[in-house]
Design a protein around this motif. Sequence first.
Motif, PDB file in Angstrom:
ATOM      1  N   THR A 116      52.947  41.220  13.924  1.00  0.00           N
ATOM      2  CA  THR A 116      53.571  42.396  13.755  1.00  0.00           C
ATOM      3  C   THR A 116      54.307  43.039  14.762  1.00  0.00           C
ATOM      4  N   ASP A 117      54.475  44.318  14.449  1.00  0.00           N
ATOM      5  CA  ASP A 117      55.085  45.416  15.870  1.00  0.00           C
ATOM      6  C   ASP A 117      53.427  46.118  16.212  1.00  0.00           C
ATOM      7  N   THR A 118      52.821  46.043  14.592  1.00  0.00           N
ATOM      8  CA  THR A 118      51.355  47.218  15.204  1.00  0.00           C
ATOM      9  C   THR A 118      50.655  46.118  15.453  1.00  0.00           C
ATOM     10  N   ARG A 120      51.324  44.100  17.963  1.00  0.00           N
ATOM     11  CA  ARG A 120      51.466  43.737  19.339  1.00  0.00           C
ATOM     12  C   ARG A 120      50.646  44.631  19.756  1.00  0.00           C
ATOM     13  N   ASP A 121      51.294  46.181  19.552  1.00  0.00           N
ATOM     14  CA  ASP A 121      50.807  47.382  20.178  1.00  0.00           C
ATOM     15  C   ASP A 121      49.291  47.538  20.115  1.00  0.00           C
ATOM     16  N   PRO A 179      54.014  49.937  23.959  1.00  0.00           N
ATOM     17  CA  PRO A 179      54.063  50.024  22.296  1.00  0.00           C
ATOM     18  C   PRO A 179      55.093  50.599  22.052  1.00  0.00           C
ATOM     19  N   THR A 180      55.233  51.027  20.719  1.00  0.00           N
ATOM     20  CA  THR A 180      56.570  50.888  19.366  1.00  0.00           C
ATOM     21  C   THR A 180      55.991  52.373  19.687  1.00  0.00           C
TER      22      THR A 180
END
Length: 279
Positions: A116-118, A120-121, A179-180
């Motif tokens: 997920t993006d989280t 990845r961040d 980070p997003t």
Amino acid sequence: MENNLSFEDFFKSRNPLHTFLISRMRCAMEVEEVTYNDINTVNLRKFKEYMEGEVSNNSLKTYFAILKASLNELIYEGLVSNPHCIDVLKVKCTPSQHCCMTEDELMKFEQYVPRTDTERDVKILFMRGALSGARSCDCAVMSTDNVSDGLLTYVSKKTKIGVMQPVHNRLVKYLTMKPTKEHKRAVVNRVIQDICKRLGFNEPVTLSRNGKMVTKPKYEWITMHASRRSYATSLAVRGVPVETIAKLCGHSNSTTTSKHYICIDTKDIGDAAMDFFNS
């Protein structure tokens, strides 16, 4: 006292980052507002007993040191009638132990493909910390602008201490990634532990917590702070002097580094250092 401040306003003006202590004092003392008259031996003992059920002894010692600094100022001003009331805020600090990733575990973490993006961040932040020793608040704003002529340079947001070190070969990749969004510390720690659990960091680890030995799977001990400990420990294994590691971590003294960041016995190790940054 300037402008005849109330006790609560005085404390908040001196300790804007610890205003939550006021609400806890209200609960412990069972008052709607803490006044100068409420600062006495009985009420401070109630506050101590309340806080002992809320936080560890080590945190308690820190909070009480902050409170006592303000109370000493009030005692000097004559606004606290009994100068000995603060004696009840003595706390015996209990030893804590810490956990970090080995370099093999760190490589597995780095090879993990975020779902997920989280994730990845969080991976970006953790790897920045593990490869630079920077605090999470510094990792969040770090970029390639901090790199020049093979050196990583930044000023710690927390301590205002300037840090300069060789830039790790693998760090630049994570500095180019953004980070997003910003995530709360609890979310970051939970995601780190979820990833570590998937990677199989399950061996039982026993550490001292609040004077008791506690055993948990290793992944439950790994948090964002472990990235800095992993960095410091990797350097210590290579024989880098603790005084140097302290400077690279942005610590004002090496005692903090040796007690809280290096998770090995550093007495009999060699003396290679650039190994780490070239790995």
